[in-house]
Design an enzyme around this catalytic site. Structure first.
Site, PDB file in Angstrom:
ATOM      1  N   CYS A 281       0.456   1.640  -2.753  1.00 47.24           N
ATOM      2  CA  CYS A 281      -0.089   2.631  -1.666  1.00 47.24           C
ATOM      3  C   CYS A 281       1.297   3.217  -0.786  1.00 47.24           C
ATOM      4  O   CYS A 281       1.570   2.412   0.055  1.00 47.24           O
ATOM      5  CB  CYS A 281      -0.845   1.860  -0.789  1.00 47.24           C
ATOM      6  SG  CYS A 281      -2.249   3.024   0.102  1.00 47.24           S
TER       7      CYS A 281
ATOM      8  N   CYS B 215      -7.579   4.692  -2.866  1.00 45.54           N
ATOM      9  CA  CYS B 215      -6.026   4.551  -2.124  1.00 45.54           C
ATOM     10  C   CYS B 215      -6.663   4.194  -0.526  1.00 45.54           C
ATOM     11  O   CYS B 215      -6.571   5.041   0.495  1.00 45.54           O
ATOM     12  CB  CYS B 215      -5.420   5.965  -2.097  1.00 45.54           C
ATOM     13  SG  CYS B 215      -4.030   5.522  -1.127  1.00 45.54           S
TER      14      CYS B 215
HETATM   15  P1  FAD Z   1     -10.304  10.146 -11.619  1.00 42.44           P
HETATM   16  O1  FAD Z   1      -8.844  10.458 -11.646  1.00 42.44           O
HETATM   17  O2  FAD Z   1     -10.998  10.660 -10.227  1.00 42.44           O
HETATM   18  O3  FAD Z   1     -10.924  10.744 -12.836  1.00 42.44           O
HETATM   19  C1  FAD Z   1     -12.192  10.679 -13.099  1.00 42.44           C
HETATM   20  C2  FAD Z   1     -12.674  11.872 -14.127  1.00 42.44           C
HETATM   21  O4  FAD Z   1     -13.814  11.487 -14.595  1.00 42.44           O
HETATM   22  C3  FAD Z   1     -12.922  13.244 -13.444  1.00 42.44           C
HETATM   23  O5  FAD Z   1     -11.980  14.226 -14.088  1.00 42.44           O
HETATM   24  C4  FAD Z   1     -14.419  13.533 -13.409  1.00 42.44           C
HETATM   25  O6  FAD Z   1     -14.720  14.933 -13.445  1.00 42.44           O
HETATM   26  C5  FAD Z   1     -14.692  12.819 -14.755  1.00 42.44           C
HETATM   27  N1  FAD Z   1     -16.157  12.350 -14.684  1.00 42.44           N
HETATM   28  C6  FAD Z   1     -16.783  12.025 -13.635  1.00 42.44           C
HETATM   29  N2  FAD Z   1     -18.058  11.723 -13.991  1.00 42.44           N
HETATM   30  C7  FAD Z   1     -18.109  11.985 -15.598  1.00 42.44           C
HETATM   31  C8  FAD Z   1     -19.268  11.662 -16.635  1.00 42.44           C
HETATM   32  N3  FAD Z   1     -20.209  11.373 -16.295  1.00 42.44           N
HETATM   33  N4  FAD Z   1     -18.924  12.004 -17.727  1.00 42.44           N
HETATM   34  C9  FAD Z   1     -17.355  12.211 -18.036  1.00 42.44           C
HETATM   35  N5  FAD Z   1     -16.496  12.559 -17.371  1.00 42.44           N
HETATM   36  C10 FAD Z   1     -16.576  12.237 -15.892  1.00 42.44           C
HETATM   37  N6  FAD Z   1      -3.586   6.869  -5.641  1.00 42.44           N
HETATM   38  C11 FAD Z   1      -2.129   6.598  -5.589  1.00 42.44           C
HETATM   39  O7  FAD Z   1      -1.661   5.747  -6.431  1.00 42.44           O
HETATM   40  N7  FAD Z   1      -1.304   6.726  -4.654  1.00 42.44           N
HETATM   41  C12 FAD Z   1      -1.756   7.549  -3.401  1.00 42.44           C
HETATM   42  O8  FAD Z   1      -0.942   7.602  -2.527  1.00 42.44           O
HETATM   43  C13 FAD Z   1      -3.030   7.780  -3.462  1.00 42.44           C
HETATM   44  N8  FAD Z   1      -3.794   8.719  -2.359  1.00 42.44           N
HETATM   45  C14 FAD Z   1      -5.016   9.314  -2.483  1.00 42.44           C
HETATM   46  C15 FAD Z   1      -5.337   9.942  -1.679  1.00 42.44           C
HETATM   47  C16 FAD Z   1      -6.767  10.613  -1.630  1.00 42.44           C
HETATM   48  C17 FAD Z   1      -7.143  11.306  -0.423  1.00 42.44           C
HETATM   49  C18 FAD Z   1      -7.569  10.415  -2.732  1.00 42.44           C
HETATM   50  C19 FAD Z   1      -9.013  10.876  -2.812  1.00 42.44           C
HETATM   51  C20 FAD Z   1      -7.275   9.645  -3.650  1.00 42.44           C
HETATM   52  C21 FAD Z   1      -5.693   9.038  -3.638  1.00 42.44           C
HETATM   53  N9  FAD Z   1      -5.317   7.868  -4.734  1.00 42.44           N
HETATM   54  C22 FAD Z   1      -3.821   7.504  -4.622  1.00 42.44           C
HETATM   55  C23 FAD Z   1      -6.211   7.566  -5.599  1.00 42.44           C
HETATM   56  C24 FAD Z   1      -6.118   8.149  -7.004  1.00 42.44           C
HETATM   57  O9  FAD Z   1      -6.161   9.491  -7.194  1.00 42.44           O
HETATM   58  C25 FAD Z   1      -7.081   7.536  -7.806  1.00 42.44           C
HETATM   59  O10 FAD Z   1      -7.198   6.301  -7.890  1.00 42.44           O
HETATM   60  C26 FAD Z   1      -6.971   7.987  -9.305  1.00 42.44           C
HETATM   61  O11 FAD Z   1      -7.077   9.339  -9.616  1.00 42.44           O
HETATM   62  C27 FAD Z   1      -7.932   7.223 -10.316  1.00 42.44           C
HETATM   63  O12 FAD Z   1      -7.929   7.726 -11.721  1.00 42.44           O
HETATM   64  P2  FAD Z   1      -9.271   7.662 -12.415  1.00 42.44           P
HETATM   65  O13 FAD Z   1      -8.900   8.261 -13.792  1.00 42.44           O
HETATM   66  O14 FAD Z   1      -9.939   6.245 -12.335  1.00 42.44           O
HETATM   67  O15 FAD Z   1     -10.419   8.645 -11.986  1.00 42.44           O
END
Ligand code: FAD
Ligand code: UQ1
Length: 442
Positions: A370, A195
């Protein structure tokens, strides 16, 4: 119990792909602890979205999710926590309550990918076999990428915080409240950033708070960004430049935060090649981010450590039974939950095709979004594609600050996330966009 890898009888739908994979990998006779039709790595936004859908479509015992954390966080709400508009409790739910029913939850981290033999290895030593693998393990926030940051975050007395961690987002609001004026600095690291609007959204909330609480006149607000633009999409960048000007915020480009001491923040001016030191009385840090350290050198990774997928089909470039979603991939779009939602719709179609022995046909356009909160009750809803062209859902100009978009972000998005995305039911707003723009454009 140690089992042989997937017996051929478990290879469903007579997939030619898997028969040939099986026959072509003599080393595939590794001893496996358990094998599943689908393995999802990561129980974050992307892993649960795709996992929930897999469980519904392919039935009981089709799926294992490998995830080490006991708590799942709705990270997009961290900005509102930092701004005092939500409590941290509202961002967190027990992982157990979100796992799809009957999915096997492997409570460990993946440490190694063995795609030539169709298994992964976990930190507690399990070898987990699969027919199809979905990688969704997010990215790493590198707190040590700014010297001195970690101890200052941990010190409850310091005026340094970050919304990038559930440990420190509440501290942001405490610091906003106890700030009595002076220099307030907000940092933005080089991309990638999850983000990329988040480092400045908290600045607009803090500035609004200080204005409402009589502290603003004694305060200089500075946004030091490592980038050369305020936002990567011209339309929204123009709107934000106006906001910055109206609110008397100092904006410095090409300033990369490299160190923070008790009272000073040190930036590299990457244009001039010089070092600049700023005194601060309040600092919100956004640390540099990148692939998980363990992803470097994995056979499924690119040279940097991102999962190497085709940016349109989200299928792995070398291993056709491997797919990637979300922050962990090298798909060149802004890393957001909104992108995860749109990507999940593509993956559902393409995984179903590959399982049937067909080629993946759904193509991702890079949709990401965003919600740029510019104050309490004000948001510019940025939505755009791979080419940084706006791809707006609503039939009005989203480049303007709007109260309705603030409520969408604060009150509607959490429900859409918990009840829609994580249950595999929300695939982004593409259909809504088409309906709302019927007769006006595509
Ligand atoms: P994540 O949701 O981060 O999940 C990754 C998972 O993998 C976690 O549960 C972790 O524990 C697990 N993991 C890590 N390592 C391993 C491993 N070796 N083996 C197995 N599992 C593992 N997005 C929006 O759309 N709108 C917004 O307004 C927005 N604002 C944000 C504000 C902030 C401050 C932050 C931090 C993020 C924001 N985001 C926003 C971004 C959004 O949260 C992420 O892009 C989204 O969560 C990504 O999803 P993901 O499944 O790729 O990763
Ligand atoms: C979205 O789908 C999503 O994921 C659930 C977000 O993360 C919380 C968002 O911030 C946004 C803006 C979207 C896109 C949804 C709409 C209705 C525009």
């Amino acid at each position: 119990m140690l089992l042989q890898r997937a017996p051929r009888s478990t290879l469903r739908n007579g997939s030619g792909l898997f028969k040939s994979l099986f026959h072509s990998t003599p080393s595939a006779r590794a001893q496996l602890d358990h094998t599943h039709q689908f393995v999802v790595v990561g129980g974050g936004a992307g892993g649960l979205a795709v996992g929930s859908w897999i469980r519904r479509k392919y039935g009981e015992n089709s799926l294992a999710i490998i995830e080490p954390a006991d708590t799942h966080y709705y990270q997009p709400m961290f900005t509102l926590v930092g701004g005092g508009a939500k409590k941290m409790d509202a961002t967190a739910r027990p992982m157990a309550s979100l796992m799809p029913p009957d999915a096997k939850w492997v409570r460990s981290s993946v440490t190694e990918f063995r795609p030539d033999e169709n298994y992964v290895v976990t930190a507690d030593g399990q070898r987990v076999g699969y027919e199809y693998l979905v990688v969704a393990l997010g990215l790493e926030v590198k707190y040590d990428g700014i010297k001195g940051l970690q101890p200052l975050l941990e010190d409850p007395q310091s005026m340094v915080s970050t919304n990038y961690s559930p440990l420190y987002a509440s501290k942001t609001f405490q610091n906003i409240q106890r700030f009595t004026g002076g220099n307030a600095i907000f940092t933005m690291p080089p991309l990638p950033v999850k983000c990329p609007g988040a480092p400045q959204k908290i600045m607009y909330l803090a500035e609004d708070y200080w204005r409402k609480h009589g502290v603003r006149d004694e305060t200089t607000v500075t946004y030091n960004t490592a980038l050369g633009v305020i936002f990567g999409v011209k339309k929204y960048a123009n709107s934000l430049l106006k906001v910055v000007e109206e609110r008397d915020i100092k904006l410095n480009f090409q300033r990369k935060c490299v160190e923070i001491t008790k009272n000073e923040a040190i930036f590299e001016n990457t244009q001039e090649g010089t070092i600049e030191t700023y005194k601060y009385d309040f600092l919100h840090a956004s640390p540099p981010q990148g692939p998980l350290a363990m992803m470097k050198g994995q056979p499924i990774s690119d040279e940097i450590g991102w999962v190497d997928v085709d940016k349109t089909t989200l299928q792995h470039r070398r291993y056709p039974n491997v797919f990637g979603i979300g922050d962990c991939t090298n798909v060149p779009t802004s890393k957001t939950a909104a992108a995860v939602a749109a990507e999940s719709a593509i993956l559902k179609t393409n995984i179903a095709a590959v399982v049937k022995g067909l080629n993946p046909s759904a193509l991702y356009d890079g949709y990401t979004s965003c919600p740029l909160i510019t104050g309490y009750g004000k948001t510019i809803l940025a939505e755009f594609d791979f080419n940084a062209n706006p791809l707006e859902t609503f039939p009005f100009d989203q480049g303007k600050e709007r109260r309705s978009m603030y409520h969408l972000k604060k009150d509607v998005m959490p429900e859409l996330y918990w009840e829609g995305l994580l249950k595999g039911l929300w695939g982004g707003p593409a259909i809504a966009r088409k309906i709302m723009h019927l007769g006006t454009r595509e």
